[in-house]
Design a protein around this motif. Structure first.
Motif, PDB file in Angstrom:
ATOM      1  N   ASP A  26       0.865  -1.182   0.000  1.00  0.00           N
ATOM      2  CA  ASP A  26       0.000   0.000   0.000  1.00  0.00           C
ATOM      3  C   ASP A  26       0.903   1.233   0.000  1.00  0.00           C
ATOM      4  OD1 ASP A  26      -1.639   2.141   0.668  1.00  0.00           O
ATOM      5  OD2 ASP A  26      -2.500   1.210   2.439  1.00  0.00           O
ATOM      6  N   VAL A  27       0.828   2.035  -1.054  1.00  0.00           N
ATOM      7  CA  VAL A  27       1.692   3.213  -1.163  1.00  0.00           C
ATOM      8  C   VAL A  27       0.870   4.493  -1.243  1.00  0.00           C
ATOM      9  CG1 VAL A  27       3.527   1.909  -2.301  1.00  0.00           C
ATOM     10  CG2 VAL A  27       1.841   3.116  -3.696  1.00  0.00           C
ATOM     11  N   GLN A  28       1.485   5.591  -0.833  1.00  0.00           N
ATOM     12  CA  GLN A  28       0.890   6.919  -0.902  1.00  0.00           C
ATOM     13  C   GLN A  28       1.673   7.732  -1.919  1.00  0.00           C
ATOM     14  OE1 GLN A  28      -1.790   7.703   1.090  1.00  0.00           O
ATOM     15  NE2 GLN A  28      -2.057   9.601  -0.069  1.00  0.00           N
ATOM     16  N   VAL A  29       0.989   8.240  -2.939  1.00  0.00           N
ATOM     17  CA  VAL A  29       1.646   9.081  -3.941  1.00  0.00           C
ATOM     18  C   VAL A  29       1.847  10.472  -3.358  1.00  0.00           C
ATOM     19  CG1 VAL A  29       1.459  10.106  -6.240  1.00  0.00           C
ATOM     20  CG2 VAL A  29       0.687   7.749  -5.849  1.00  0.00           C
ATOM     21  N   VAL A  30       3.098  10.941  -3.353  1.00  0.00           N
ATOM     22  CA  VAL A  30       3.412  12.229  -2.738  1.00  0.00           C
ATOM     23  C   VAL A  30       3.783  13.298  -3.754  1.00  0.00           C
ATOM     24  CG1 VAL A  30       4.081  11.191  -0.544  1.00  0.00           C
ATOM     25  CG2 VAL A  30       5.823  11.526  -2.320  1.00  0.00           C
ATOM     26  N   ARG A  31       4.075  12.895  -4.985  1.00  0.00           N
ATOM     27  CA  ARG A  31       4.325  13.875  -6.046  1.00  0.00           C
ATOM     28  C   ARG A  31       4.095  13.221  -7.391  1.00  0.00           C
ATOM     29  NH1 ARG A  31       8.076  18.876  -5.550  1.00  0.00           N
ATOM     30  NH2 ARG A  31       6.114  19.329  -4.473  1.00  0.00           N
ATOM     31  N   VAL A  32       3.462  13.966  -8.308  1.00  0.00           N
ATOM     32  CA  VAL A  32       3.147  13.459  -9.650  1.00  0.00           C
ATOM     33  C   VAL A  32       3.841  14.330 -10.689  1.00  0.00           C
ATOM     34  CG1 VAL A  32       1.305  13.001 -11.319  1.00  0.00           C
ATOM     35  CG2 VAL A  32       0.901  12.608  -8.867  1.00  0.00           C
ATOM     36  N   HIS A  33       4.616  13.687 -11.566  1.00  0.00           N
ATOM     37  CA  HIS A  33       5.264  14.369 -12.681  1.00  0.00           C
ATOM     38  C   HIS A  33       4.599  13.900 -13.978  1.00  0.00           C
ATOM     39  CE1 HIS A  33       8.828  15.496 -10.145  1.00  0.00           C
ATOM     40  NE2 HIS A  33       8.459  14.391  -9.509  1.00  0.00           N
ATOM     41  N   VAL A  34       4.169  14.823 -14.818  1.00  0.00           N
ATOM     42  CA  VAL A  34       3.489  14.468 -16.066  1.00  0.00           C
ATOM     43  C   VAL A  34       4.081  15.295 -17.206  1.00  0.00           C
ATOM     44  CG1 VAL A  34       1.288  14.423 -17.302  1.00  0.00           C
ATOM     45  CG2 VAL A  34       1.343  13.898 -14.863  1.00  0.00           C
ATOM     46  N   GLU A  35       4.394  14.649 -18.307  1.00  0.00           N
ATOM     47  CA  GLU A  35       4.818  15.362 -19.507  1.00  0.00           C
ATOM     48  C   GLU A  35       3.725  16.364 -19.897  1.00  0.00           C
ATOM     49  OE1 GLU A  35       6.109  17.068 -22.670  1.00  0.00           O
ATOM     50  OE2 GLU A  35       7.451  15.695 -21.581  1.00  0.00           O
ATOM     51  N   GLU A  36       4.087  17.631 -20.038  1.00  0.00           N
ATOM     52  CA  GLU A  36       3.079  18.673 -20.204  1.00  0.00           C
ATOM     53  C   GLU A  36       2.237  18.502 -21.456  1.00  0.00           C
ATOM     54  OE1 GLU A  36       5.011  22.412 -20.244  1.00  0.00           O
ATOM     55  OE2 GLU A  36       6.242  21.997 -22.010  1.00  0.00           O
ATOM     56  N   ASN A  37       2.761  17.820 -22.471  1.00  0.00           N
ATOM     57  CA  ASN A  37       1.980  17.610 -23.693  1.00  0.00           C
ATOM     58  C   ASN A  37       0.785  16.681 -23.479  1.00  0.00           C
ATOM     59  OD1 ASN A  37       3.697  19.236 -25.170  1.00  0.00           O
ATOM     60  ND2 ASN A  37       5.002  17.532 -25.818  1.00  0.00           N
ATOM     61  N   LEU A  38       0.763  15.965 -22.342  1.00  0.00           N
ATOM     62  CA  LEU A  38      -0.369  15.094 -22.046  1.00  0.00           C
ATOM     63  C   LEU A  38      -1.529  15.840 -21.401  1.00  0.00           C
ATOM     64  CD1 LEU A  38       1.336  11.895 -20.548  1.00  0.00           C
ATOM     65  CD2 LEU A  38       0.550  12.259 -22.895  1.00  0.00           C
ATOM     66  N   LEU A  39      -1.303  17.067 -20.947  1.00  0.00           N
ATOM     67  CA  LEU A  39      -2.336  17.807 -20.232  1.00  0.00           C
ATOM     68  C   LEU A  39      -3.378  18.372 -21.180  1.00  0.00           C
ATOM     69  CD1 LEU A  39      -0.099  19.756 -17.705  1.00  0.00           C
ATOM     70  CD2 LEU A  39      -1.453  17.701 -17.257  1.00  0.00           C
ATOM     71  N   MET A  40      -4.617  18.466 -20.687  1.00  0.00           N
ATOM     72  CA  MET A  40      -5.659  19.139 -21.459  1.00  0.00           C
ATOM     73  C   MET A  40      -5.320  20.624 -21.568  1.00  0.00           C
ATOM     74  SD  MET A  40      -9.243  17.458 -20.184  1.00  0.00           S
ATOM     75  CE  MET A  40      -9.681  15.780 -20.624  1.00  0.00           C
ATOM     76  N   PRO A  41      -5.534  21.228 -22.723  1.00  0.00           N
ATOM     77  CA  PRO A  41      -5.203  22.646 -22.907  1.00  0.00           C
ATOM     78  C   PRO A  41      -5.858  23.528 -21.847  1.00  0.00           C
ATOM     79  CG  PRO A  41      -5.758  21.643 -25.008  1.00  0.00           C
ATOM     80  CD  PRO A  41      -6.086  20.634 -23.947  1.00  0.00           C
ATOM     81  N   GLY A  42      -5.061  24.423 -21.287  1.00  0.00           N
ATOM     82  CA  GLY A  42      -5.587  25.378 -20.327  1.00  0.00           C
ATOM     83  C   GLY A  42      -5.723  24.851 -18.922  1.00  0.00           C
ATOM     84  N   THR A  43      -5.241  23.622 -18.653  1.00  0.00           N
ATOM     85  CA  THR A  43      -5.341  23.057 -17.302  1.00  0.00           C
ATOM     86  C   THR A  43      -3.968  22.600 -16.834  1.00  0.00           C
ATOM     87  OG1 THR A  43      -5.641  20.697 -17.775  1.00  0.00           O
ATOM     88  CG2 THR A  43      -7.576  22.131 -18.015  1.00  0.00           C
ATOM     89  N   ASP A  44      -3.818  22.473 -15.531  1.00  0.00           N
ATOM     90  CA  ASP A  44      -2.601  21.890 -14.973  1.00  0.00           C
ATOM     91  C   ASP A  44      -2.933  20.734 -14.038  1.00  0.00           C
ATOM     92  OD1 ASP A  44      -3.685  23.227 -12.841  1.00  0.00           O
ATOM     93  OD2 ASP A  44      -1.957  24.520 -12.472  1.00  0.00           O
ATOM     94  N   ARG A  45      -4.159  20.203 -14.160  1.00  0.00           N
ATOM     95  CA  ARG A  45      -4.588  19.101 -13.289  1.00  0.00           C
ATOM     96  C   ARG A  45      -5.156  17.909 -14.044  1.00  0.00           C
ATOM     97  NH1 ARG A  45      -8.234  20.643  -8.303  1.00  0.00           N
ATOM     98  NH2 ARG A  45      -7.483  18.567  -7.737  1.00  0.00           N
ATOM     99  N   TYR A  46      -5.498  18.076 -15.304  1.00  0.00           N
ATOM    100  CA  TYR A  46      -6.231  17.030 -16.019  1.00  0.00           C
ATOM    101  C   TYR A  46      -5.420  16.490 -17.200  1.00  0.00           C
ATOM    102  CZ  TYR A  46     -10.143  18.676 -13.255  1.00  0.00           C
ATOM    103  OH  TYR A  46     -10.959  19.025 -12.203  1.00  0.00           O
ATOM    104  N   ILE A  47      -5.234  15.166 -17.187  1.00  0.00           N
ATOM    105  CA  ILE A  47      -4.542  14.493 -18.285  1.00  0.00           C
ATOM    106  C   ILE A  47      -5.549  14.144 -19.367  1.00  0.00           C
ATOM    107  CG2 ILE A  47      -3.237  12.428 -18.921  1.00  0.00           C
ATOM    108  CD1 ILE A  47      -2.147  12.434 -16.040  1.00  0.00           C
ATOM    109  N   ASP A  48      -5.209  14.437 -20.611  1.00  0.00           N
ATOM    110  CA  ASP A  48      -6.087  14.143 -21.741  1.00  0.00           C
ATOM    111  C   ASP A  48      -6.036  12.638 -22.016  1.00  0.00           C
ATOM    112  OD1 ASP A  48      -7.318  13.824 -24.210  1.00  0.00           O
ATOM    113  OD2 ASP A  48      -6.598  15.745 -24.968  1.00  0.00           O
ATOM    114  N   PRO A  49      -7.121  11.906 -21.791  1.00  0.00           N
ATOM    115  CA  PRO A  49      -7.093  10.451 -21.983  1.00  0.00           C
ATOM    116  C   PRO A  49      -6.846  10.040 -23.430  1.00  0.00           C
ATOM    117  CG  PRO A  49      -9.343  11.205 -21.579  1.00  0.00           C
ATOM    118  CD  PRO A  49      -8.453  12.376 -21.330  1.00  0.00           C
TER     119      PRO A  49
END
Length: 214
Positions: free
Chosen positions: A150-173
């Motif tokens: 059982d692990v707790q995620v403490v930081r998330v790194h995401v390639e910015e090109n995966l993000l929905m335009p205009g957001t910094d919280r939502y990954i474009d599926p």
């Protein structure tokens, strides 16, 4: 008509994760796995209790969960039958595992510093989850040889090109296509991608492949 069977594995299709941990001497270990799920910012990992990754998690309580995409399938496959354990357990030796000290080099991948944990991230992975261990306990039937971590995620790194335009919280599926292990074989975009050393090690039947068209 349905048929009652006893399948060797129940890998119906789960994302491939490269888990980076720190060995006792401070060097990095890297291991592929595909028994993971997440709820909120918590994750559950299913691991062989004899693996170097499990030993490292028990001791250091830290890891990075690096999510692989189809472009990394050959790197993941190169890790499939390697172990960071200097003494290879008999059940792994029977499947063709061998010891490898430098897993990053073996896979052709690049370590990158993490922010909140000691293990490095995999630079080539588009999504990297730094995590700490909450608890480790036995999983499955008695003497299964498997633990649930059982692990707790403490930081998330995401390639910015995966993000929905205009957001910094939502990954474009539509932009994120995970590398998936399905019954010991590698899939992405609905296609079988690469011969699997793990399937060979488990003695799975040879798959008649329908590779993606260029």
């Amino acid at each position: 008509m349905h048929r009652v069977i006893e399948p060797r594995v129940l890998y119906f299709g789960t994302p491939v994760v490269l888990i980076s941990t720190c060995n006792e001497d401070g060097s990095a270990n890297l291991a592929p796995m595909s028994s993971a799920f997440w709820v909120g910012h918590s994750g559950m990992l299913g691991l062989d209790e004899t693996s170097q990754t499990t030993h490292n998690l028990r001791r250091s309580r830290q890891c990075v969960l690096n999510l692989a995409d189809p472009a990394l399938v050959s790197s993941v496959d190169r890790l499939a039958l390697l172990t960071g354990s200097r003494t290879v357990p008999s059940h792994k030796r029977a499947k063709g595992y061998r010891h490898e000290a430098d897993k990053f080099a073996a896979a052709g991948l690049t370590p990158a510093p993490s922010d909140k944990v000691d293990p490095p991230r995999v630079a080539e992975c588009l999504i990297q989850l730094e995590a700490t261990v909450n608890r480790i306990h036995a999983f499955g039937e008695p003497d299964s040889g498997v633990v649930a971590v059982d692990v707790q995620v403490v930081r998330v790194h995401v390639e910015e090109n995966l993000l929905m335009p205009g957001t910094d919280r939502y990954i474009d599926p539509d932009k994120w296509d995970p590398l998936v292990m399905k019954f010991l074989e590698f899939y992405g975009g609905g296609h079988n991608l690469h011969p699997s050393r793990l399937a060979k090690g488990w003695g799975a039947p040879v798959l008649t492949r329908t590779l993606p068209q260029p």
